[in-house]
Write a protein that holds these residues in place. Structure first.
Motif, mmCIF file in Angstrom:
data_model
loop_
_atom_site.group_PDB
_atom_site.id
_atom_site.type_symbol
_atom_site.label_atom_id
_atom_site.label_comp_id
_atom_site.label_asym_id
_atom_site.label_seq_id
_atom_site.Cartn_x
_atom_site.Cartn_y
_atom_site.Cartn_z
ATOM 1 N N GLN A 238 0.840 -1.184 0.000
ATOM 2 C CA GLN A 238 0.000 0.000 0.000
ATOM 3 C C GLN A 238 0.878 1.238 0.000
ATOM 4 O OE1 GLN A 238 -2.780 0.086 3.203
ATOM 5 N NE2 GLN A 238 -3.597 2.110 2.700
ATOM 6 N N ARG A 239 0.491 2.245 -0.774
ATOM 7 C CA ARG A 239 1.305 3.449 -0.916
ATOM 8 C C ARG A 239 0.833 4.539 0.037
ATOM 9 N NH1 ARG A 239 1.123 5.409 -6.771
ATOM 10 N NH2 ARG A 239 2.525 6.949 -5.839
ATOM 11 N N ASP A 240 1.704 5.544 0.169
ATOM 12 C CA ASP A 240 1.420 6.754 0.952
ATOM 13 C C ASP A 240 1.092 6.424 2.412
ATOM 14 O OD1 ASP A 240 1.780 8.369 -1.318
ATOM 15 O OD2 ASP A 240 -0.283 7.996 -1.947
ATOM 16 N N LEU A 241 1.864 5.490 2.986
ATOM 17 C CA LEU A 241 1.705 5.186 4.403
ATOM 18 C C LEU A 241 2.537 6.105 5.280
ATOM 19 C CD1 LEU A 241 1.777 1.279 4.269
ATOM 20 C CD2 LEU A 241 -0.206 2.793 4.345
ATOM 21 N N CYS A 242 3.409 6.892 4.671
ATOM 22 C CA CYS A 242 4.253 7.813 5.430
ATOM 23 C C CYS A 242 4.692 8.941 4.503
ATOM 24 C CB CYS A 242 5.465 7.080 6.008
ATOM 25 S SG CYS A 242 6.458 8.089 7.132
ATOM 26 N N ASP A 243 4.908 10.139 5.049
ATOM 27 C CA ASP A 243 5.273 11.309 4.244
ATOM 28 C C ASP A 243 6.699 11.791 4.491
ATOM 29 O OD1 ASP A 243 2.621 11.966 2.974
ATOM 30 O OD2 ASP A 243 2.047 12.046 5.082
ATOM 31 N N VAL A 244 7.449 11.107 5.321
ATOM 32 C CA VAL A 244 8.769 11.605 5.703
ATOM 33 C C VAL A 244 9.722 11.578 4.518
ATOM 34 C CG1 VAL A 244 10.834 11.069 7.062
ATOM 35 C CG2 VAL A 244 8.587 11.102 8.150
ATOM 36 N N LYS A 245 10.431 12.671 4.348
ATOM 37 C CA LYS A 245 11.504 12.787 3.361
ATOM 38 C C LYS A 245 12.699 13.386 4.085
ATOM 39 C CE LYS A 245 10.861 14.477 -0.868
ATOM 40 N NZ LYS A 245 11.462 13.570 -1.872
ATOM 41 N N ILE A 246 13.870 12.828 3.857
ATOM 42 C CA ILE A 246 15.080 13.374 4.469
ATOM 43 C C ILE A 246 16.049 13.847 3.397
ATOM 44 C CG2 ILE A 246 14.896 11.919 6.526
ATOM 45 C CD1 ILE A 246 17.188 10.207 5.357
ATOM 46 N N LYS A 247 16.892 14.770 3.793
ATOM 47 C CA LYS A 247 17.939 15.286 2.907
ATOM 48 C C LYS A 247 19.285 14.964 3.551
ATOM 49 C CE LYS A 247 19.830 19.680 1.169
ATOM 50 N NZ LYS A 247 19.646 21.143 1.166
ATOM 51 N N ILE A 248 20.111 14.228 2.833
ATOM 52 C CA ILE A 248 21.464 13.918 3.293
ATOM 53 C C ILE A 248 22.428 14.759 2.477
ATOM 54 C CG2 ILE A 248 23.219 12.130 3.553
ATOM 55 C CD1 ILE A 248 21.015 10.086 3.767
ATOM 56 N N THR A 249 23.118 15.656 3.153
ATOM 57 C CA THR A 249 24.086 16.519 2.475
ATOM 58 C C THR A 249 25.478 15.958 2.710
ATOM 59 O OG1 THR A 249 22.633 18.405 2.876
ATOM 60 C CG2 THR A 249 24.878 18.872 2.154
ATOM 61 N N GLU A 250 26.143 15.695 1.622
ATOM 62 C CA GLU A 250 27.469 15.077 1.649
ATOM 63 C C GLU A 250 28.517 16.166 1.393
ATOM 64 O OE1 GLU A 250 29.765 11.541 -0.893
ATOM 65 O OE2 GLU A 250 27.713 12.140 -1.360
ATOM 66 N N TYR A 251 29.248 16.562 2.423
ATOM 67 C CA TYR A 251 30.251 17.620 2.321
ATOM 68 C C TYR A 251 31.618 16.987 2.083
ATOM 69 C CZ TYR A 251 26.670 20.662 4.287
ATOM 70 O OH TYR A 251 25.510 21.363 4.507
ATOM 71 N N PHE A 252 32.340 17.558 1.130
ATOM 72 C CA PHE A 252 33.606 16.956 0.721
ATOM 73 C C PHE A 252 34.809 17.559 1.409
ATOM 74 C CE2 PHE A 252 30.658 16.166 -2.705
ATOM 75 C CZ PHE A 252 30.752 14.801 -2.768
ATOM 76 N N SER A 253 34.619 18.419 2.411
ATOM 77 C CA SER A 253 35.749 18.951 3.166
ATOM 78 C C SER A 253 35.233 19.377 4.519
ATOM 79 C CB SER A 253 36.376 20.150 2.450
ATOM 80 O OG SER A 253 35.469 21.223 2.429
ATOM 81 N N GLY A 254 36.159 19.453 5.469
ATOM 82 C CA GLY A 254 35.807 19.935 6.791
ATOM 83 C C GLY A 254 35.945 21.432 6.847
ATOM 84 N N PRO A 255 36.231 22.019 8.016
ATOM 85 C CA PRO A 255 36.385 23.455 8.150
ATOM 86 C C PRO A 255 37.502 23.959 7.243
ATOM 87 C CG PRO A 255 36.264 22.392 10.287
ATOM 88 C CD PRO A 255 36.398 21.313 9.291
ATOM 89 N N THR A 256 37.212 25.056 6.511
ATOM 90 C CA THR A 256 38.205 25.650 5.617
ATOM 91 C C THR A 256 38.326 27.129 5.937
ATOM 92 O OG1 THR A 256 36.494 26.101 3.981
ATOM 93 C CG2 THR A 256 37.687 24.012 3.769
ATOM 94 N N SER A 257 39.482 27.669 5.607
ATOM 95 C CA SER A 257 39.694 29.100 5.819
ATOM 96 C C SER A 257 38.952 29.897 4.779
ATOM 97 C CB SER A 257 41.192 29.409 5.732
ATOM 98 O OG SER A 257 41.662 29.103 4.434
ATOM 99 N N SER A 258 38.743 31.172 5.054
ATOM 100 C CA SER A 258 38.001 32.024 4.124
ATOM 101 C C SER A 258 38.733 32.171 2.815
ATOM 102 C CB SER A 258 37.762 33.401 4.763
ATOM 103 O OG SER A 258 39.009 33.995 5.099
ATOM 104 N N SER A 259 40.062 32.078 2.841
ATOM 105 C CA SER A 259 40.818 32.206 1.611
ATOM 106 C C SER A 259 40.598 31.028 0.686
ATOM 107 C CB SER A 259 42.317 32.314 1.935
ATOM 108 O OG SER A 259 42.742 31.127 2.591
ATOM 109 N N GLU A 260 40.185 29.878 1.246
ATOM 110 C CA GLU A 260 39.964 28.692 0.428
ATOM 111 C C GLU A 260 38.595 28.716 -0.237
ATOM 112 O OE1 GLU A 260 40.880 25.827 3.579
ATOM 113 O OE2 GLU A 260 42.167 24.877 2.094
ATOM 114 N N SER A 261 37.654 29.458 0.309
ATOM 115 C CA SER A 261 36.302 29.453 -0.242
ATOM 116 C C SER A 261 35.720 30.855 -0.231
ATOM 117 C CB SER A 261 35.416 28.498 0.558
ATOM 118 O OG SER A 261 35.426 28.864 1.915
ATOM 119 N N ASN A 262 36.367 31.780 -0.951
ATOM 120 C CA ASN A 262 35.859 33.138 -1.016
ATOM 121 C C ASN A 262 34.492 33.184 -1.673
ATOM 122 O OD1 ASN A 262 37.865 34.480 0.275
ATOM 123 N ND2 ASN A 262 39.074 34.893 -1.562
ATOM 124 N N TYR A 263 34.301 32.344 -2.687
ATOM 125 C CA TYR A 263 33.067 32.413 -3.451
ATOM 126 C C TYR A 263 32.479 31.013 -3.575
ATOM 127 C CZ TYR A 263 34.881 36.968 -4.813
ATOM 128 O OH TYR A 263 35.374 38.229 -4.803
#
Length: 628
Positions: A238-263
């Motif tokens: 049976q369909r539509d037994l639940c409405d939950v949707k999740i978003k998994i965001t996969e980040y390819f680096s940890g904390p970076t300095s501002s010079s590494e990601s100005n834009y």
């Protein structure tokens, strides 16, 4: 011209007005200029006069001269690129473009045109950003290239149940290190079903959207014509037994300095602006609120690539965030019903096993396949015995509980056939004792006999009981107490000596012990043969009697079990022993209760290998006790 459609070459059709301005004004050679020039030249050669006249006079002249084209394909920065059309053209990946043209703010550029400026794209991210032409891959395919995710199999990590419940509820945004994600998410991937993946050209992360599996989805996947693909047995849910949707965001680096990601490019979610999470249109799009001048869609802005509330982990490296997005616009759309799961984690576990469970089950199956197949006992009679079972399957006041391979059961079964009594045969698995058997014999051993509301067990006792019913053909001689006692005496010899030696010989693993038990068994059988009536063919003469029935099941198993497993010799032709064996083998009641040779060979392999917990009889033999 009005009313006519102009078909431009692909290389020209992809250029936006701001691109042509850039081509016209800049003087440094772009790294892709030479390939674009060659493409333009080939496309220009294919233009006819009508298409050529469609361009302004100055552009006609400049495009006609390859040197002018080369001159214009120059720019001040090597980071000038022609980006692909952005999938979120209207604030949602599922809403098609409108026919209107939105004029960007000054210097904003067109959708997909990235302005000059450094961009942070890690090595892992590059593989995602440039993989647009590849077929979408599941989040948990085994890594075969940069950016793919390895599936870890950790059967019992610490605090597994609490982690599973937390990843099931997702009551708040969860941040996990790569190690945590690979360890714990495979234990709950049965809860969710992957639906889509959003990749970004100039942002160090990828968004994966998963629906609760109980939401279901309509059929429509084309059937595979691959003959090697295993067909799965699908059960429509049976369909539509639940409405939950999740978003998994996969980040390819940890904390970076501002010079590494100005834009960084704007997150599509951020483009919703003040329009509210349930607005179908992004800011600046048809139907949506005006786009703020300083946050133009598609423009690289300083530190604009992460959500405002995003807090990366303290340690560098890849990491993940998981959040519930149904009904809050976090999935780039305004649809869905907000709230938690409409079922429990246990319900999801009943629907499908998680990756770890499936992996372990697959490994167990492969392990069993690689091992030599061990034969086991049969649970249903075969051959002529099966026909007899079917013949006596109807309910009766007299019921025999038995197992097809058990020689003690065959004793009573043969007696019932000889006497011609009406009875019901009930096949049971003695290793999975049913309640109906335990009501008769609390020990759960067969044979067991139920006559009306009375029950009894032990094969020799049951033979005496059937004899005392004084119904059908008698097995003990009538009117001769001494001969009856003679039969009982040698029946006891069979139970005390021959039957235990049969099992000792079969279960012995050392050759020396096998030879010793062989000789002992021959001696005890010879004692019985020596007192049998001559010329026979049965123990008391021409008719099958009490002693024959007691010994018959083991007489059948000597050539079917002891010969293949221990080399038991055939009787000498014409001997009293051979005559007796042939008579028992060919008696109608014995044949009607005998299965095929394969059944006995398979069922007694456990005894021949002396496996642990084979039976109470085997345990008693190993411990030197009398038979139960």
């Amino acid at each position: 011209m009005e009313g006519e459609t102009l078909h431009l070459p692909p290389s020209l059709g992809q250029l936006q007005p701001t691109d042509l301005q850039a081509i016209h004004h800049h003087e440094q050679v772009h790294p892709h200029a030479h390939s674009l020039v060659s493409q333009l030249q080939s496309d220009l050669n294919g233009l006819d006069g009508t298409h050529h006249d469609a361009f302004p006079p100055r552009l006609q002249m400049e495009l006609s001269d390859p040197t002018d084209v080369n001159h214009h394909l120059q720019g001040p920065s090597s980071s000038f690129e022609q980006g692909p059309h952005h999938p979120f053209t209207n604030g949602s990946p599922d809403i098609s473009e409108t026919s209107q043209t939105i004029q960007p703010p000054p210097q904003a550029g067109q959708f997909g045109i990235l302005k000059p400026g450094p961009a942070f794209i890690g090595q892992d991210h590059v593989s995602h950003a440039t993989g647009g032409n590849q077929q979408e891959r599941d989040l948990f395919h085994v890594a075969d290239g940069p950016g793919e995710i390895d599936l870890k199999i950790v059967p019992d990590p610490p605090d597994l149940q609490s982690w599973r419940q937390r990843l099931f509820d997702v009551n708040e945004t969860i941040t996990l290190t790569e190690e945590q994600f690979q360890t714990y998410f495979p234990h709950v991937d049965n809860v969710y079903s992957h639906r889509s993946t959003q990749r970004y050209k100039r942002k160090p992360f990828v968004s994966h959207y998963w629906d609760c599996r109980l939401k279901g989805r309509p059929p429509g996947t084309p059937k595979s014509d691959d003959p090697n693909k295993k067909k799965r047995k699908r059960v429509a849910r049976q369909r539509d037994l639940c409405d939950v949707k999740i978003k998994i965001t996969e980040y390819f680096s940890g904390p970076t300095s501002s010079s590494e990601s100005n834009y960084t490019a704007l997150e599509p979610q951020a483009a919703l602006g003040d329009a509210g999470p349930n607005n179908f249109f992004a800011s600046g799009q048809p139907g949506g609120p005006p786009m703020p001048h300083h946050q133009a869609f598609g423009i690289l802005t300083t530190n604009g690539g992460f959500p405002l509330d995003h807090v990366p982990p303290a340690t560098p490296g890849k990491y993940y965030t998981i959040q519930r997005v149904n009904g809050n616009g976090g999935n780039g759309k305004g649809d869905g019903v907000a709230g938690i799961h409409k079922h429990t984690l246990a319900d999801s576990d009943r629907v499908k096993k998680n990756s770890v469970q499936r992996y372990l089950l697959k490994g167990e199956k492969e392990r069993k396949k690689s091992q030599p197949q061990q034969k086991t006992y049969h649970k249903k009679a075969t051959g002529l015995a099966l026909a007899t079972v079917k013949k006596h399957s109807k309910e009766s006041d007299l019921r025999l509980f038995g197992s097809c391979f058990c020689p003690f059961v065959q004793r009573v079964w043969v007696a019932l056939e000889v006497k011609g009594l009406p009875y019901q045969y009930i096949e049971v698995d003695p290793y999975k004792k049913p309640d109906s058997l335990l009501e008769v014999n609390p020990r759960g051993l067969v044979p067991a006999l139920r006559h009306g509301d009375w029950g009894c067990y032990e094969s020799t006792v049951l033979l005496e009981y059937l004899e005392d019913l004084n119904s059908g053909s008698p097995l003990l001689p009538i009117g001769d107490p001494q001969l009856r006692a003679h039969c009982r005496l040698w029946a006891d010899h069979i139970n005390r000596n021959i039957v235990p030696l049969f099992y000792r010989c079969l279960q012995a693993q050392e050759l020396e012990n096998q030879i010793e038990h062989f000789e002992e068994l021959k001696t005890e059988i010879s004692k019985l043969v020596d007192v049998a009536a001559v010329p026979g063919p049965f123990f008391l003469g021409p008719n099958l009697s009490f002693v024959d029935v007691q010994f018959a099941p083991w007489m059948l198993r000597l050539p079917r079990v002891l010969r293949p497993y221990r080399g038991w010799p055939d009787p000498e032709a014409g001997s009293r022993w051979s005559i007796w064996m042939d008579a028992v083998e060919n008696h109608e009641a014995v044949r009607a209760t005998t299965s095929t040779d394969e059944l006995y060979l398979d069922s007694y392999q456990r005894y021949a290998e002396n496996r642990p917990d084979t039976s109470q009889v085997a345990r008693a033999i190993n411990e030197g006790r009398s038979l139960p």
